[in-house]
Design a protein around this motif. Structure first.
Motif, PDB file in Angstrom:
ATOM      1  N   GLU A 152      -6.022  61.833 -17.063  1.00 17.42           N
ATOM      2  CA  GLU A 152      -6.301  61.020 -15.873  1.00 17.42           C
ATOM      3  C   GLU A 152      -6.491  61.954 -14.687  1.00 17.42           C
ATOM      4  OE1 GLU A 152      -2.896  58.490 -15.659  1.00 17.42           O
ATOM      5  OE2 GLU A 152      -3.633  57.141 -17.203  1.00 17.42           O
ATOM      6  N   PHE A 153      -7.547  61.727 -13.916  1.00 14.75           N
ATOM      7  CA  PHE A 153      -7.816  62.579 -12.769  1.00 14.75           C
ATOM      8  C   PHE A 153      -7.031  62.093 -11.558  1.00 14.75           C
ATOM      9  CE2 PHE A 153     -10.375  63.935  -9.059  1.00 14.75           C
ATOM     10  CZ  PHE A 153     -10.308  65.306  -9.276  1.00 14.75           C
ATOM     11  N   ASP A 154      -6.296  63.012 -10.936  1.00 13.50           N
ATOM     12  CA  ASP A 154      -5.530  62.698  -9.731  1.00 13.50           C
ATOM     13  C   ASP A 154      -6.306  63.234  -8.532  1.00 13.50           C
ATOM     14  OD1 ASP A 154      -3.776  62.653  -7.557  1.00 13.50           O
ATOM     15  OD2 ASP A 154      -2.023  62.894  -8.838  1.00 13.50           O
ATOM     16  N   PRO A 155      -6.956  62.336  -7.761  1.00 19.44           N
ATOM     17  CA  PRO A 155      -7.801  62.796  -6.640  1.00 19.44           C
ATOM     18  C   PRO A 155      -7.016  63.580  -5.585  1.00 19.44           C
ATOM     19  CG  PRO A 155      -8.177  60.469  -7.112  1.00 19.44           C
ATOM     20  CD  PRO A 155      -6.980  60.883  -7.900  1.00 19.44           C
ATOM     21  N   SER A 156      -5.765  63.186  -5.324  1.00 25.44           N
ATOM     22  CA  SER A 156      -5.009  63.870  -4.274  1.00 25.44           C
ATOM     23  C   SER A 156      -4.675  65.318  -4.671  1.00 25.44           C
ATOM     24  CB  SER A 156      -3.734  63.099  -3.943  1.00 25.44           C
ATOM     25  OG  SER A 156      -2.920  63.004  -5.091  1.00 25.44           O
ATOM     26  N   LEU A 157      -4.382  65.535  -5.967  1.00 33.22           N
ATOM     27  CA  LEU A 157      -4.065  66.892  -6.441  1.00 33.22           C
ATOM     28  C   LEU A 157      -5.309  67.636  -6.924  1.00 33.22           C
ATOM     29  CD1 LEU A 157      -0.825  66.116  -8.486  1.00 33.22           C
ATOM     30  CD2 LEU A 157      -0.969  67.110  -6.197  1.00 33.22           C
ATOM     31  N   LYS A 158      -6.409  66.896  -7.082  1.00 34.54           N
ATOM     32  CA  LYS A 158      -7.669  67.450  -7.578  1.00 34.54           C
ATOM     33  C   LYS A 158      -7.486  68.136  -8.935  1.00 34.54           C
ATOM     34  CE  LYS A 158      -9.729  67.942  -3.059  1.00 34.54           C
ATOM     35  NZ  LYS A 158     -10.313  68.804  -2.055  1.00 34.54           N
ATOM     36  N   ARG A 159      -6.770  67.443  -9.805  1.00 39.58           N
ATOM     37  CA  ARG A 159      -6.605  67.984 -11.157  1.00 39.58           C
ATOM     38  C   ARG A 159      -6.370  66.845 -12.147  1.00 39.58           C
ATOM     39  NH1 ARG A 159      -0.617  70.802 -11.335  1.00 39.58           N
ATOM     40  NH2 ARG A 159       0.560  68.868 -11.410  1.00 39.58           N
ATOM     41  N   PHE A 160      -6.573  67.158 -13.426  1.00 37.19           N
ATOM     42  CA  PHE A 160      -6.335  66.192 -14.487  1.00 37.19           C
ATOM     43  C   PHE A 160      -4.888  66.272 -14.937  1.00 37.19           C
ATOM     44  CE2 PHE A 160     -10.900  66.656 -14.730  1.00 37.19           C
ATOM     45  CZ  PHE A 160     -11.314  65.357 -14.974  1.00 37.19           C
ATOM     46  N   SER A 161      -4.272  65.130 -15.153  1.00 39.12           N
ATOM     47  CA  SER A 161      -2.906  65.076 -15.677  1.00 39.12           C
ATOM     48  C   SER A 161      -2.930  64.403 -17.034  1.00 39.12           C
ATOM     49  CB  SER A 161      -2.016  64.256 -14.737  1.00 39.12           C
ATOM     50  OG  SER A 161      -1.946  64.867 -13.476  1.00 39.12           O
TER      51      SER A 161
ATOM     52  N   SER B  23      -1.419  62.455 -20.317  1.00 37.51           N
ATOM     53  CA  SER B  23      -0.345  61.480 -20.567  1.00 37.51           C
ATOM     54  C   SER B  23      -0.477  60.963 -21.993  1.00 37.51           C
ATOM     55  CB  SER B  23      -0.402  60.320 -19.570  1.00 37.51           C
ATOM     56  OG  SER B  23      -1.621  59.631 -19.699  1.00 37.51           O
TER      57      SER B  23
END
Length: 198
Positions: free
Chosen positions: A180-189, A191
């Motif tokens: 899942e892409f986290d826009p605030s961190l600009k990275r994929f996490s 899960s």
């Protein structure tokens, strides 16, 4: 109560009198190597064949069919293509005798047609801190009740004075996974996908 003699703990462990902690050094690279090898063994054709043979004799038919269905999701994979892309320590359980590291490993593995599969595996790594039960009793003799009431065990990763801790794989469980892409961190996490949504 002062310690009257030097206590040798298992390699990679030492007693810190200042903050009353038994410190255990762990190497991230060693953990990654153990997990990668465990996953490659788990996905080897020999292991998969053996698991199916054992399951077909022990499980009711409807459970076996579900197992075969899950198996098809990563059918005919090539363990040599396996790359661990993320490791997350989901929990640590420490007691007087040792510790469990509950690790989530996210990896990519290709099937024989070259298609990649993104998977997750929950692995429990276990280690005995003391190496020898007598060391535990020696420490208890020296510290008395203070050991059982005051001392905590602290796990450190990648300290300069790193020594080897023997880790054993005690449990594994396989899951589908997603990024899942986290826009605030600009990275994929990564899960784990719960089985009911896989």
């Amino acid at each position: 109560m002062p310690i009257k003699k030097h206590i040798d703990l298992n390699l990679g462990s030492f007693l810190n009198l200042a903050d009353k902690k038994i410190v255990v050094n762990l190497a991230s690279e060693d953990i990654l190597n153990i997990i990668t090898q465990e996953l490659k063994t788990r996905y080897s054709p020999e292991t998969q064949k053996l698991l199916l043979e054992e399951s077909s004799q022990l499980l009711p038919d409807f459970v076996l069919q579900e197992l075969l269905k899950r198996q098809e999701q990563v059918v005919n994979v090539n363990p040599d293509t396996l790359i661990v892309v993320n490791l997350r320590i989901a929990g640590v359980e420490v007691d007087d005798l040792g510790f469990d590291l509950n690790v989530e490993a996210y990896f990519v593995i290709a099937d024989t047609s070259g298609q990649n599969h993104f998977r997750a595996n929950k692995i429990v790594l276990w280690s005995n801190i003391w190496g020898d039960e007598e060391l535990l009793f020696d420490l208890e003799d020296e510290l008395g009740e203070q050991f059982w009431t005051n001392y905590q065990i602290q796990l450190l990763f990648d300290e300069k004075e790193q020594q080897i801790i023997e880790l054993e794989v005690s449990l594994t469980d396989d899951y589908a996974a997603r990024l899942e892409f986290d826009p605030s961190l600009k990275r994929f996490s990564p899960s784990i996908v719960p089985p009911e949504f896989a």
